[in-house]
Design an enzyme around this catalytic site. Structure first.
Site, short mmCIF file in Angstrom:
data_model
loop_
_atom_site.label_atom_id
_atom_site.label_comp_id
_atom_site.label_asym_id
_atom_site.label_seq_id
_atom_site.Cartn_x
_atom_site.Cartn_y
_atom_site.Cartn_z
N THR A 124 -4.03 -19.60 -57.75
CA THR A 124 -2.57 -19.55 -57.80
C THR A 124 -1.96 -20.56 -58.76
OG1 THR A 124 -0.58 -20.08 -56.50
CG2 THR A 124 -2.61 -21.05 -55.74
N GLU A 126 0.40 -22.33 -57.99
CA GLU A 126 0.72 -23.53 -57.21
C GLU A 126 -0.25 -24.67 -57.53
OE1 GLU A 126 2.86 -24.81 -54.46
OE2 GLU A 126 4.13 -23.48 -55.61
N TYR A 148 -1.26 -26.62 -49.37
CA TYR A 148 -1.68 -25.28 -49.81
C TYR A 148 -2.26 -25.34 -51.22
CZ TYR A 148 -1.12 -20.59 -51.82
OH TYR A 148 -1.34 -19.40 -52.48
N LYS A 152 -6.11 -24.57 -52.43
CA LYS A 152 -6.41 -23.56 -53.45
C LYS A 152 -7.20 -24.16 -54.61
CE LYS A 152 -4.71 -19.47 -52.24
NZ LYS A 152 -5.50 -18.24 -52.21
P1 NAP Z 1 0.02 -12.66 -47.62
O1 NAP Z 1 0.93 -11.47 -47.67
O2 NAP Z 1 0.47 -13.89 -46.94
O3 NAP Z 1 -1.36 -12.17 -46.95
C1 NAP Z 1 -2.32 -13.09 -46.51
C2 NAP Z 1 -3.44 -12.33 -45.84
O4 NAP Z 1 -4.43 -13.26 -45.38
C3 NAP Z 1 -3.02 -11.52 -44.61
O5 NAP Z 1 -3.72 -10.29 -44.62
C4 NAP Z 1 -3.51 -12.38 -43.45
O6 NAP Z 1 -3.79 -11.66 -42.27
C5 NAP Z 1 -4.80 -12.89 -44.05
N1 NAP Z 1 -5.35 -14.06 -43.34
C6 NAP Z 1 -4.73 -15.23 -43.04
N2 NAP Z 1 -5.57 -16.04 -42.40
C7 NAP Z 1 -6.75 -15.40 -42.27
C8 NAP Z 1 -8.01 -15.72 -41.70
N3 NAP Z 1 -8.22 -16.89 -41.09
N4 NAP Z 1 -9.01 -14.81 -41.79
C9 NAP Z 1 -8.80 -13.63 -42.38
N5 NAP Z 1 -7.63 -13.25 -42.93
C10 NAP Z 1 -6.62 -14.12 -42.87
O7 NAP Z 1 -0.41 -13.08 -49.09
P2 NAP Z 1 -0.24 -12.29 -50.50
O8 NAP Z 1 1.09 -12.60 -51.06
O9 NAP Z 1 -0.69 -10.89 -50.33
O10 NAP Z 1 -1.28 -13.10 -51.39
C11 NAP Z 1 -2.66 -12.72 -51.45
C12 NAP Z 1 -3.49 -13.91 -51.90
O11 NAP Z 1 -3.05 -14.32 -53.19
C13 NAP Z 1 -3.37 -15.16 -51.03
O12 NAP Z 1 -4.61 -15.80 -51.06
C14 NAP Z 1 -2.32 -16.01 -51.73
O13 NAP Z 1 -2.52 -17.36 -51.42
C15 NAP Z 1 -2.64 -15.68 -53.17
N6 NAP Z 1 -1.53 -15.77 -54.13
C16 NAP Z 1 -0.36 -15.10 -53.89
C17 NAP Z 1 0.65 -15.13 -54.83
C18 NAP Z 1 1.94 -14.38 -54.62
O14 NAP Z 1 2.90 -14.67 -55.36
N7 NAP Z 1 2.00 -13.44 -53.69
C19 NAP Z 1 0.47 -15.84 -56.03
C20 NAP Z 1 -0.75 -16.48 -56.25
C21 NAP Z 1 -1.75 -16.42 -55.29
P3 NAP Z 1 -2.67 -11.44 -41.10
O15 NAP Z 1 -1.93 -10.20 -41.48
O16 NAP Z 1 -3.49 -11.31 -39.88
O17 NAP Z 1 -1.78 -12.66 -41.11
O1 G4F Z 2 9.03 -17.82 -52.31
P1 G4F Z 2 8.47 -19.17 -52.11
O2 G4F Z 2 8.23 -19.60 -50.71
O3 G4F Z 2 7.12 -19.20 -52.97
P2 G4F Z 2 6.23 -20.38 -53.57
O4 G4F Z 2 6.36 -21.63 -52.82
O5 G4F Z 2 6.48 -20.42 -55.05
O6 G4F Z 2 4.76 -19.83 -53.28
C1 G4F Z 2 4.42 -18.46 -53.50
O7 G4F Z 2 3.92 -18.32 -54.81
C2 G4F Z 2 2.70 -19.02 -55.07
C3 G4F Z 2 2.34 -18.77 -56.53
O8 G4F Z 2 2.96 -19.76 -57.32
C4 G4F Z 2 1.64 -18.52 -54.11
F1 G4F Z 2 0.45 -19.14 -54.36
C5 G4F Z 2 2.07 -18.78 -52.68
O9 G4F Z 2 1.10 -18.25 -51.79
C6 G4F Z 2 3.40 -18.05 -52.45
O10 G4F Z 2 3.17 -16.67 -52.53
O11 G4F Z 2 9.40 -20.27 -52.81
C7 G4F Z 2 9.84 -20.13 -54.14
C8 G4F Z 2 10.84 -21.22 -54.45
C9 G4F Z 2 10.39 -22.64 -54.07
O12 G4F Z 2 10.70 -23.50 -55.13
C10 G4F Z 2 11.22 -22.99 -52.86
O13 G4F Z 2 11.49 -24.39 -52.70
O14 G4F Z 2 12.03 -20.98 -53.72
C11 G4F Z 2 12.49 -22.22 -53.18
N1 G4F Z 2 13.32 -21.97 -52.00
C12 G4F Z 2 14.60 -22.35 -51.86
N2 G4F Z 2 15.06 -22.01 -50.65
C13 G4F Z 2 12.93 -21.35 -50.87
C14 G4F Z 2 14.03 -21.37 -50.02
N3 G4F Z 2 11.75 -20.78 -50.52
C15 G4F Z 2 11.67 -20.21 -49.28
N4 G4F Z 2 10.51 -19.62 -48.92
N5 G4F Z 2 12.73 -20.23 -48.40
C16 G4F Z 2 13.93 -20.80 -48.72
O15 G4F Z 2 14.87 -20.81 -47.92
#
Ligand code: NAP
Ligand code: G4F
Length: 335
Positions: A124, A126, A148, A152
Site C-alpha cells: 500500500t 500508506e 497499519y 504493511k
Molecule cells: P477491505 O474491504 O477492508 O477487506 C479486507 C478483507 O480482509 C475482508 O475480506 C476481511 O474479512 C478480511 N480479513 C480481515 N482480517 C482477516 C483475518 N484475520 N483472516 C482472514 N481474512 C481477514 O479491504 P480492501 O479495500 O478490499 O483492500 C484489500 C487489501 O488491499 C487489503 O490488504 C488492504 O490493506 C490493501 N490495500 C487497499 C487499498 C485501498 O485503497 N482499498 C490500497 C492499498 C492497499 P471480513 O469481511 O470477515 O472482515
Molecule cells: O479513506 P481513508 O480512511 O483512507 P486511508 O487512511 O488513506 O487508507 C486507505 O488507503 C490506503 C492506501 O493509501 C490503504 F492501504 C488503506 O487500507 C485504506 O484503504 O482516509 C483518507 C483521508 C485521510 O487523510 C483521513 O485523515 O481522509 C481523511 N479523513 C478526514 N476525515 C477521514 C475522515 N477519513 C475517514 N476514514 N473518516 C473521516 O471522517
C-alpha cells in the site's frame, strides 16, 4: 488447463472485484472466509456457487496450509488485512498479527506446500507515509505513519525476502487508494458519498469529518484488481506502484460529492477532532510508470467519474433503503 486462484479477503472490496475478474477469465476461484457470527458475504453473494468458499484465517497458519493442500492453487492473492488505518492505533497488536505476520504465515505455507505457486501481496501507498519524495515510486524510501503502515511494510519486505531467499514468484502491488460503491462505509470517500446522498434525501443534517487537507491519489477499484492480475502474469516477480498519478484533497472530494447532489458542503460538514488521526499521511501521489511500461496497465476512470459513480450508487442505495423502511413501517402499522 484451467488455472486455480486462491483469494484471501474475498469478502472485501477488492476481493469481490478480483473474484469477478478471475471468474470472467475462466479461472476456478477459491475465496477464504473467516468464521464470524454474522454473514459477511454481501459483496460476493451475486457470484453464487461459481465462487468456491473455504474457511480459514490469516491468524491460523494450519488453516492456510490445509487450503493450499486441498485446493492446489496456481496463484494466491493475499488481500486480507485489518485495513482501516484509525483502527490500527486502537488495535495495533491485532493489526500487526493480521496485516503483518499474516503475510509470513501465508508465505511459509506456500513455501512448504508448493513453492511454485505465484503469490501477490497487497502492499500500500500508506507505506510511504511521511512521503520522502513526490511522486512516490517503487524506489521511494518507506516511512509509515501508523501501525497499519508499519505492519504493511513488514509484509512487503517479507514478500521480497521470500522471493530473494527461495526464488519464489512473490510479487507486490503498492496500491494507492482505490474506491468504488463497494468501499466500506468507514472510509472517507464512501462516508462522504453516502452521507451526502442521505442529506439530499432529507434523512440526515450533518456530516462529521476529520482532516480535510490531506491529499490522496484516488482511483477506481476494478481497474486496480486488473493490475493485480497483470502483476502475477509477468515473466518475473517484482513490485509495482498502481496509481493514477493525480492527487486531490479530502476537501475537494467532499466539495464535488456534495455539488453533484446540488448541495454546498459548507452547510453540512462539521470538523470533529474524533476523526483526526494521531499522525497523518499528508500527501500521496503515485508514479505508475513501471506498471504502464511493463504491464501495459492504466487506470480508466478519472477522479470526477469516480465521484459520479459513487454518488449515483449511494443515491440509489438511499432511495432503496428508504423505500424498504416505508414498507416495513406500513406493515407494522397494519399488524
Ligand atoms: P477491505 O474491504 O477492508 O477487506 C479486507 C478483507 O480482509 C475482508 O475480506 C476481511 O474479512 C478480511 N480479513 C480481515 N482480517 C482477516 C483475518 N484475520 N483472516 C482472514 N481474512 C481477514 O479491504 P480492501 O479495500 O478490499 O483492500 C484489500 C487489501 O488491499 C487489503 O490488504 C488492504 O490493506 C490493501 N490495500 C487497499 C487499498 C485501498 O485503497 N482499498 C490500497 C492499498 C492497499 P471480513 O469481511 O470477515 O472482515
Ligand atoms: O479513506 P481513508 O480512511 O483512507 P486511508 O487512511 O488513506 O487508507 C486507505 O488507503 C490506503 C492506501 O493509501 C490503504 F492501504 C488503506 O487500507 C485504506 O484503504 O482516509 C483518507 C483521508 C485521510 O487523510 C483521513 O485523515 O481522509 C481523511 N479523513 C478526514 N476525515 C477521514 C475522515 N477519513 C475517514 N476514514 N473518516 C473521516 O471522517
Amino acid at each position: 488447463m484451467r488455472k486455480t486462484a486462491f483469494i484471501t479477503g474475498v469478502t472485501g472490496q477488492d476481493g469481490s472485484y478480483l473474484a469477478e475478474l478471475l471468474l470472467a477469465k475462466g479461472y476456478r476461484v477459491v475465496g477464504m472466509i473467516r468464521r464470524t457470527s454474522t454473514v459477511p458475504t454481501e459483496r460476493i453473494y451475486h457470484l453464487g456457487e461459481t465462487l468456491e468458499i473455504v474457511s480459514g484465517d490469516l491468524l491460523d497458519e494450519k488453516s492456510l496450509r490445509h487450503i493450499l493442500e486441498t485446493c492446489q492453487p496456481d496463484e494466491v492473492y493475499n488481500l486480507a488485512a485489518q485495513s482501516f488505518v484509525p483502527e490500527s492505533w486502537t488495535q495495533a497488536v491485532l493489526t500487526g498479527e493480521i496485516t503483518g505476520l499474516g503475510v509470513t504465515r501465508m508465505l511459509n505455507a506456500i513455501h512448504d506446500v508448493n513453492p511454485h505457486i505465484r503469490f501477490y501481496q497487497a502492499s500500500t501507498s500508506e507505506m510511504f507515509g511521511k512521503a520522502q519524495e513526490v511522486p512516490q515510486n517503487e524506489r521511494t524510501p518507506l516511512y509509515p505513519r501508523s501501525p497499519y503502515g508499519a505492519a504493511k511494510v513488514y509484509g512487503h519486505w517479507m514478500t521480497i525476502n521470500f522471493r530473494e531467499s527461495y526464488g519464489m514468484f512473490a510479487a507486490t502491488g503498492i496500491l494507492f487508494n482505490h474506491e468504488s460503491p463497494r468501499r466500506g462505509m468507514e472510509f472517507l470517500t464512501r462516508k462522504v458519498t453516502y452521507a451526502a446522498a442521505r442529506i439530499a434525501a432529507g434523512l440526515q443534517t450533518e456530516l462529521r469529518l476529520g482532516n480535510m487537507d490531506a491529499q490522496r491519489d484516488w482511483g477506481y477499484a476494478p481497474d486496480y484488481v486488473e493490475g493485480m492480475w497483470r502483476i502475477l502474469q509477468a515473466d518475473e516477480p517484482s513490485d509495482y506502484v498502481l496509481a493514477t498519478g493525480e492527487t486531490h484533497s479530502v476537501r475537494e472530494w467532499v466539495e464535488k460529492s456534495f455539488r453533484a447532489l446540488g448541495l454546498d458542503y459548507k452547510d453540512y460538514v462539521v470538523t470533529d477532532p474524533r476523526f483526526v488521526r494521531p499522525a497523518e499521511v499528508d500527501l500521496l501521489v503515485g508514479d505508475p510508470c513501471k506498471a504502464h511500461n511493463l504491464l501495459d496497465w492504466k487506470p480508466t476512470v478519472t477522479f470526477d467519474q469516480l465521484i459520479a459513480i459513487m454518488v449515483e450508487a449511494d443515491k440509489a442505495l438511499v432511495a432503496e433503503q428508504e423505500a424498504t423502511r416505508q414498507v416495513i413501517a406500513k406493515l407494522r402499522s397494519i399488524h
